[in-house]
Design a protein around this motif. Structure first.
Motif, PDB file in Angstrom:
ATOM      1  N   THR A   1      -5.004   3.586  -1.006  1.00  0.00           N
ATOM      2  CA  THR A   1      -4.661   3.224   0.253  1.00  0.00           C
ATOM      3  C   THR A   1      -3.317   3.924   0.340  1.00  0.00           C
ATOM      4  O   THR A   1      -2.581   4.314  -0.656  1.00  0.00           O
ATOM      5  N   ALA A   2      -2.656   3.771   1.623  1.00  0.00           N
ATOM      6  CA  ALA A   2      -1.197   4.005   1.819  1.00  0.00           C
ATOM      7  C   ALA A   2      -0.424   3.431   0.937  1.00  0.00           C
ATOM      8  O   ALA A   2      -0.458   2.305   0.371  1.00  0.00           O
ATOM      9  N   TYR A   3       0.690   4.121   0.366  1.00  0.00           N
ATOM     10  CA  TYR A   3       1.639   3.352  -0.603  1.00  0.00           C
ATOM     11  C   TYR A   3       1.995   2.082   0.017  1.00  0.00           C
ATOM     12  O   TYR A   3       2.598   2.344   1.149  1.00  0.00           O
ATOM     13  N   GLN A   4       2.402   1.093  -0.820  1.00  0.00           N
ATOM     14  CA  GLN A   4       3.224  -0.125  -0.333  1.00  0.00           C
ATOM     15  C   GLN A   4       4.090  -0.380  -1.402  1.00  0.00           C
ATOM     16  O   GLN A   4       3.747  -0.713  -2.319  1.00  0.00           O
ATOM     17  N   LYS A   5       5.385  -0.196  -0.992  1.00  0.00           N
ATOM     18  CA  LYS A   5       6.464  -0.857  -1.642  1.00  0.00           C
ATOM     19  C   LYS A   5       6.599  -2.420  -1.728  1.00  0.00           C
ATOM     20  O   LYS A   5       6.624  -2.916  -0.793  1.00  0.00           O
ATOM     21  N   VAL A   6       6.373  -2.896  -2.937  1.00  0.00           N
ATOM     22  CA  VAL A   6       6.427  -4.278  -3.018  1.00  0.00           C
ATOM     23  C   VAL A   6       7.607  -4.828  -3.748  1.00  0.00           C
ATOM     24  O   VAL A   6       7.858  -4.477  -4.974  1.00  0.00           O
ATOM     25  N   VAL A   7       8.429  -5.528  -3.337  1.00  0.00           N
ATOM     26  CA  VAL A   7       9.658  -6.133  -3.741  1.00  0.00           C
ATOM     27  C   VAL A   7       9.499  -7.407  -4.107  1.00  0.00           C
ATOM     28  O   VAL A   7       9.676  -7.806  -5.426  1.00  0.00           O
ATOM     29  N   SER A   8       8.986  -8.172  -3.529  1.00  0.00           N
ATOM     30  CA  SER A   8       8.230  -9.537  -3.788  1.00  0.00           C
ATOM     31  C   SER A   8       6.952  -9.932  -2.974  1.00  0.00           C
ATOM     32  O   SER A   8       6.644  -9.136  -1.967  1.00  0.00           O
ATOM     33  N   GLU A   9       6.480 -11.083  -3.123  1.00  0.00           N
ATOM     34  CA  GLU A   9       5.379 -11.440  -2.346  1.00  0.00           C
ATOM     35  C   GLU A   9       5.649 -11.647  -0.973  1.00  0.00           C
ATOM     36  O   GLU A   9       4.724 -11.375   0.160  1.00  0.00           O
ATOM     37  N   TYR A  10       6.939 -11.649  -0.462  1.00  0.00           N
ATOM     38  CA  TYR A  10       7.309 -11.857   0.875  1.00  0.00           C
ATOM     39  C   TYR A  10       7.889 -10.436   1.521  1.00  0.00           C
ATOM     40  O   TYR A  10       8.282 -10.111   2.868  1.00  0.00           O
TER      41      TYR A  10
END
Length: 161
Positions: free
Chosen positions: A139-148
């Motif tokens: 899927t499209a890349y998702q930058k995840v820094v934290s759950e929020y």
């Protein structure tokens, strides 16, 4: 980049992910561009892929092609597609053997499950945006820094006060 140690050896980025369940598909994807080398190979830990298989796939970044060696794997596929600025998006979809952990390696070079390159300080590719997800395709890349704090590429951010 390689260690400049001299001789030849393996150069990789490896990560262990713990699948939440078996019998479902997982996809690992990343963006990569040639630098001093134009080939990468993705391999998995021993018996991590159902049914107790050891597949690998080599990606040719100069031709935009791939070559799979299934090693007995079923429910295994890979893809490569041109992106922007000379990068390719590469992905591998597989079914995990169990939930104890899947080791995957993104390695420099091709030709075997564990390729080697010259360790002369010049063996490198440009790698970014590695993503592991429970899905049958990338899927499209998702930058995840934290759950929020999750940002999906190409989607405008929206802030509330």
């Amino acid at each position: 980049m390689d260690s400049s140690a001299g001789g030849t050896g393996g150069v990789d980025v490896r990560r262990t992910f713990s699948p939440t369940s078996t019998g479902v598909d997982y996809t690992m994807s990343f963006f990569v561009a040639p630098d001093q080398l134009s080939d990468v190979t993705v391999a998995f830990g021993t018996n991590d892929i159902a049914p107790s298989a050891e597949p690998y796939v080599s990606f040719d970044l100069s031709a935009g092609t791939k070559s799979e060696t299934l090693g007995g794997a079923t429910n295994f596929s890979s893809a490569i597609s041109a992106s922007t600025n000379g990068f390719y998006r590469c992905s591998v979809t597989f079914r995990a053997q169990d939930t104890s952990g899947v080791v995957f390696l993104i390695q420099l070079g091709t030709g075997s499950r564990f390729p080697t390159v010259d360790l002369d300080g010049t063996s490198s590719v440009l790698l970014e945006d590695v993503q592991f997800e429970e899905a049958s395709s990338a899927t499209a890349y998702q930058k995840v820094v934290s759950e929020y704090d999750v940002t999906e590429a190409g989607v405008d951010s929206l802030w509330y006060l």
